[in-house]
Structures are given as C-alpha cells and as structure tokens.
Design a protein around this motif. Sequence first.
Motif, PDB file in Angstrom:
ATOM      1  N   MET A   1      -8.539   2.752 -13.665  1.00 44.25           N
ATOM      2  CA  MET A   1      -8.475   1.346 -14.058  1.00 44.25           C
ATOM      3  C   MET A   1      -7.068   0.782 -13.921  1.00 44.25           C
ATOM      4  SD  MET A   1     -11.524   0.542 -14.536  1.00 44.25           S
ATOM      5  CE  MET A   1     -11.177  -1.147 -15.057  1.00 44.25           C
ATOM      6  N   ASN A   2      -6.054   1.568 -14.274  1.00 46.41           N
ATOM      7  CA  ASN A   2      -4.674   1.101 -14.123  1.00 46.41           C
ATOM      8  C   ASN A   2      -4.297   0.950 -12.657  1.00 46.41           C
ATOM      9  OD1 ASN A   2      -4.172   0.879 -16.833  1.00 46.41           O
ATOM     10  ND2 ASN A   2      -3.089   2.818 -17.026  1.00 46.41           N
ATOM     11  N   LEU A   3      -4.706   1.907 -11.828  1.00 47.38           N
ATOM     12  CA  LEU A   3      -4.414   1.802 -10.403  1.00 47.38           C
ATOM     13  C   LEU A   3      -5.156   0.623  -9.784  1.00 47.38           C
ATOM     14  CD1 LEU A   3      -4.518   5.604  -9.543  1.00 47.38           C
ATOM     15  CD2 LEU A   3      -2.495   4.133  -9.461  1.00 47.38           C
ATOM     16  N   ALA A   4      -6.389   0.396 -10.218  1.00 45.85           N
ATOM     17  CA  ALA A   4      -7.150  -0.749  -9.721  1.00 45.85           C
ATOM     18  C   ALA A   4      -6.497  -2.063 -10.147  1.00 45.85           C
ATOM     19  CB  ALA A   4      -8.591  -0.680 -10.228  1.00 45.85           C
ATOM     20  N   ARG A   5      -5.955  -2.118 -11.371  1.00 46.59           N
ATOM     21  CA  ARG A   5      -5.246  -3.302 -11.845  1.00 46.59           C
ATOM     22  C   ARG A   5      -4.006  -3.553 -10.973  1.00 46.59           C
ATOM     23  NH1 ARG A   5      -6.452  -7.712 -14.185  1.00 46.59           N
ATOM     24  NH2 ARG A   5      -5.078  -8.582 -12.635  1.00 46.59           N
ATOM     25  N   ALA A   6      -3.289  -2.472 -10.674  1.00 52.16           N
ATOM     26  CA  ALA A   6      -2.106  -2.599  -9.820  1.00 52.16           C
ATOM     27  C   ALA A   6      -2.499  -3.105  -8.431  1.00 52.16           C
ATOM     28  CB  ALA A   6      -1.403  -1.249  -9.721  1.00 52.16           C
ATOM     29  N   PHE A   7      -3.591  -2.575  -7.887  1.00 56.02           N
ATOM     30  CA  PHE A   7      -4.071  -3.025  -6.579  1.00 56.02           C
ATOM     31  C   PHE A   7      -4.386  -4.514  -6.605  1.00 56.02           C
ATOM     32  CE2 PHE A   7      -7.954  -3.989  -4.126  1.00 56.02           C
ATOM     33  CZ  PHE A   7      -7.427  -3.879  -2.839  1.00 56.02           C
ATOM     34  N   HIS A   8      -5.035  -4.969  -7.664  1.00 55.01           N
ATOM     35  CA  HIS A   8      -5.368  -6.390  -7.793  1.00 55.01           C
ATOM     36  C   HIS A   8      -4.110  -7.249  -7.758  1.00 55.01           C
ATOM     37  CE1 HIS A   8      -7.513  -9.985  -9.202  1.00 55.01           C
ATOM     38  NE2 HIS A   8      -6.485 -10.181 -10.004  1.00 55.01           N
ATOM     39  N   GLU A   9      -3.077  -6.838  -8.473  1.00 54.59           N
ATOM     40  CA  GLU A   9      -1.832  -7.607  -8.487  1.00 54.59           C
ATOM     41  C   GLU A   9      -1.165  -7.614  -7.118  1.00 54.59           C
ATOM     42  OE1 GLU A   9      -0.762  -9.471 -11.036  1.00 54.59           O
ATOM     43  OE2 GLU A   9      -2.575  -8.866 -12.119  1.00 54.59           O
TER      44      GLU A   9
ATOM     45  N   GLU B   1      -2.736  -7.352  -4.239  1.00 57.54           N
ATOM     46  CA  GLU B   1      -3.558  -8.230  -3.407  1.00 57.54           C
ATOM     47  C   GLU B   1      -3.247  -9.698  -3.678  1.00 57.54           C
ATOM     48  OE1 GLU B   1      -6.702  -7.548  -1.068  1.00 57.54           O
ATOM     49  OE2 GLU B   1      -4.838  -6.418  -0.759  1.00 57.54           O
ATOM     50  N   ALA B   2      -2.828  -9.994  -4.903  1.00 60.95           N
ATOM     51  CA  ALA B   2      -2.505 -11.373  -5.278  1.00 60.95           C
ATOM     52  C   ALA B   2      -1.084 -11.764  -4.874  1.00 60.95           C
ATOM     53  CB  ALA B   2      -2.688 -11.563  -6.781  1.00 60.95           C
ATOM     54  N   GLY B   3      -0.336 -10.824  -4.302  1.00 60.14           N
ATOM     55  CA  GLY B   3       0.988 -11.161  -3.790  1.00 60.14           C
ATOM     56  C   GLY B   3       2.167 -10.485  -4.457  1.00 60.14           C
ATOM     57  N   ALA B   4       1.922  -9.625  -5.458  1.00 59.43           N
ATOM     58  CA  ALA B   4       3.032  -8.921  -6.107  1.00 59.43           C
ATOM     59  C   ALA B   4       3.663  -7.921  -5.137  1.00 59.43           C
ATOM     60  CB  ALA B   4       2.535  -8.186  -7.351  1.00 59.43           C
ATOM     61  N   ASP B   5       4.938  -7.667  -5.313  1.00 60.64           N
ATOM     62  CA  ASP B   5       5.652  -6.664  -4.521  1.00 60.64           C
ATOM     63  C   ASP B   5       5.501  -5.302  -5.183  1.00 60.64           C
ATOM     64  OD1 ASP B   5       6.681  -8.566  -2.656  1.00 60.64           O
ATOM     65  OD2 ASP B   5       8.211  -9.127  -4.118  1.00 60.64           O
ATOM     66  N   LEU B   6       5.525  -4.248  -4.379  1.00 61.21           N
ATOM     67  CA  LEU B   6       5.359  -2.885  -4.888  1.00 61.21           C
ATOM     68  C   LEU B   6       6.701  -2.158  -4.918  1.00 61.21           C
ATOM     69  CD1 LEU B   6       3.558  -0.541  -5.827  1.00 61.21           C
ATOM     70  CD2 LEU B   6       3.148  -0.011  -3.403  1.00 61.21           C
ATOM     71  N   TYR B   7       7.053  -1.633  -6.090  1.00 56.90           N
ATOM     72  CA  TYR B   7       8.257  -0.827  -6.271  1.00 56.90           C
ATOM     73  C   TYR B   7       7.850   0.511  -6.881  1.00 56.90           C
ATOM     74  CZ  TYR B   7      11.073  -5.079  -5.688  1.00 56.90           C
ATOM     75  OH  TYR B   7      11.657  -6.227  -5.202  1.00 56.90           O
TER      76      TYR B   7
ATOM     77  N   GLY C   1      -1.276   5.828  -2.049  1.00 54.98           N
ATOM     78  CA  GLY C   1      -2.614   5.262  -2.134  1.00 54.98           C
ATOM     79  C   GLY C   1      -2.597   3.745  -2.278  1.00 54.98           C
ATOM     80  N   LEU C   2      -1.709   3.226  -3.103  1.00 51.00           N
ATOM     81  CA  LEU C   2      -1.589   1.778  -3.266  1.00 51.00           C
ATOM     82  C   LEU C   2      -1.068   1.129  -1.987  1.00 51.00           C
ATOM     83  CD1 LEU C   2      -0.153   1.612  -6.894  1.00 51.00           C
ATOM     84  CD2 LEU C   2      -2.416   0.837  -6.147  1.00 51.00           C
ATOM     85  N   GLU C   3      -0.122   1.777  -1.315  1.00 50.49           N
ATOM     86  CA  GLU C   3       0.365   1.249  -0.038  1.00 50.49           C
ATOM     87  C   GLU C   3      -0.780   1.130   0.960  1.00 50.49           C
ATOM     88  OE1 GLU C   3       4.979   2.640   0.518  1.00 50.49           O
ATOM     89  OE2 GLU C   3       3.434   4.164   0.776  1.00 50.49           O
ATOM     90  N   TYR C   4      -1.596   2.177   1.028  1.00 48.85           N
ATOM     91  CA  TYR C   4      -2.719   2.201   1.964  1.00 48.85           C
ATOM     92  C   TYR C   4      -3.746   1.132   1.626  1.00 48.85           C
ATOM     93  CZ  TYR C   4      -7.113   3.826   4.021  1.00 48.85           C
ATOM     94  OH  TYR C   4      -8.299   3.902   4.687  1.00 48.85           O
ATOM     95  N   ALA C   5      -4.127   1.045   0.351  1.00 51.53           N
ATOM     96  CA  ALA C   5      -5.183   0.119  -0.049  1.00 51.53           C
ATOM     97  C   ALA C   5      -4.762  -1.342   0.097  1.00 51.53           C
ATOM     98  CB  ALA C   5      -5.607   0.406  -1.492  1.00 51.53           C
ATOM     99  N   ALA C   6      -3.522  -1.647  -0.310  1.00 51.64           N
ATOM    100  CA  ALA C   6      -3.053  -3.034  -0.300  1.00 51.64           C
ATOM    101  C   ALA C   6      -2.322  -3.404   0.982  1.00 51.64           C
ATOM    102  CB  ALA C   6      -2.136  -3.278  -1.503  1.00 51.64           C
ATOM    103  N   GLU C   7      -2.130  -2.425   1.860  1.00 53.43           N
ATOM    104  CA  GLU C   7      -1.428  -2.649   3.132  1.00 53.43           C
ATOM    105  C   GLU C   7      -0.043  -3.248   2.900  1.00 53.43           C
ATOM    106  OE1 GLU C   7      -4.476  -3.324   6.625  1.00 53.43           O
ATOM    107  OE2 GLU C   7      -4.844  -4.819   5.057  1.00 53.43           O
TER     108      GLU C   7
END
Length: 251
Positions: A118-126, A128-134, A158-164
């Motif tokens: 659920m936490n990883l899915a929440r991060a993916f959602h953010e 996808e909405a335009g947040a930057d990944l650090y 995994g997040l890099e792959y899913a959110a491109e």
Amino acid sequence: MDGVFHVSGEPIAGGADAVERLRADGHRLRFITNNTTRTRAQLAEELRAMGIELDDEELETTPRAAARALAGQRVLALTMHAIVGELEGIELVGEDAQAVLVGGADETPETNLVFSFMNLARAFHELEAGADLYCLHKNRWWQTKHGPLLDAGAFVAGLEYAAEVEAVVLGKPSTAYFEAALEALDADAHMTWMVGDDIEADIGGAQAHGMKTVLVRTGKFRPDAVERSRVRPDGIVSSIAQLPNWLDDNT
C-alpha cells in the motif's frame, strides 16, 4: 561504517586502533554512511561504543543530505521512523507531494511496514501525478551477520520501472554526497582517500569525483565482484586495521 568498522553491530577487529593511528599521523577524517535507519547521534554513539573516537559532526548521513536537497518541499517519505527528526525543513505529507523519498531497509519488522504494498502503491500514485523520486541510496543489498540481505534499492528500481522515472540518489555514490564530505574537510578530492567495502558505491563513486580509493576485504567485499567490475581501486587491504601501514607505504 557498515562493512568497514562493523557488520550488524559486531566490530571488525582493529577499527578503533586504525582511527587513532590515522589521527596521530595527521589525517583529517569524515565518516560517511548510507545507513538510513538511525540518527546521526545514534550512529556516532554506536561507533564510540566500539572504541572509535569521533565527534557527531564528523559523521555525514544521507537523511541530512535529503534535508538539504528537499528543504521546503512537500514530501511523501518511505523511511524508518527513527530518522524522521533528521528531515528538518521538509514538510512530510501523505498526498499531493512534490517529491517521494525512499529510505533504506533494516533487519527489523519495521521494514515490512515501511515498504508495504500500500505504501509503495501510494508512492507510485504520487509519481504518476508528477512528484519527483529521490532515494537516500539505491543499494541492492548489504552484508549482515546472517549473510546478504535485500536492501531498498529493489523498491527504488521497482518505482522507477512502474512510473517510468529516474530516482535522484542522495547518498553514495552521488557526487553531491562526496562533495559535502570534502567541503566539511576543506579538502581537495585528489588529496583525499575514500575507504570502503563496496566496489561500486564506495570506490566507483569516489573515483568519479576524483578521489583516491582503498577497498577493504570485509563487509560487502566479494572477489568475483571486483573481478567483474571495471572499477579498480588504488589499493586493497584485508581490513581497516591495515590501512595506516598501507598509507605509510604507498603515499
């Protein structure tokens, strides 16, 4: 620290004496770590409990790097609770984030909570909405007294792959992290030695910043990994205990 001075909190022989000898020989020191599960004060105290003399200010940590990089931003943080206080100046949020910050795993059950689906899915959602990944680091694994253990780099990938997207790495091997340590020492890169057990993050990262390097045969060290890598350290020693003599003989 991990793999050079201790493994799962168990000291590697000779570390305290090596630090004392290096100081006596006139070397200025900084301890840099990708550990993301405890505060700087806690980490420094753990080293002092092993007999290693250092001030808290001599320890560079990735949460403090994150606090500098993300100051003033709204951040969804998947990190261990212990380091939340180190993220000073960051607004921690559960939604509508400007950035997602991924910390590291540890050997406790808290890892299961932080990196839940659920936490990883929440991060993916953010994302996808335009947040930057650090991420505080992107380590694939680390060495424990029970053997290699999966680290949070797998979740970052995994997040890099899913959110491109591509994560910004704040700890080793990022140039900014090594630069912060050099600034603290007021030292030139070509006059500074990085000592570590990770051929890629420690040795490769430091060399990319123009530093000299020594690889220790403890912690994450694997002969086959060194043979496969294009990275070649300036020296290899059996452990931190041999470093002062090696520097005397080779500098």
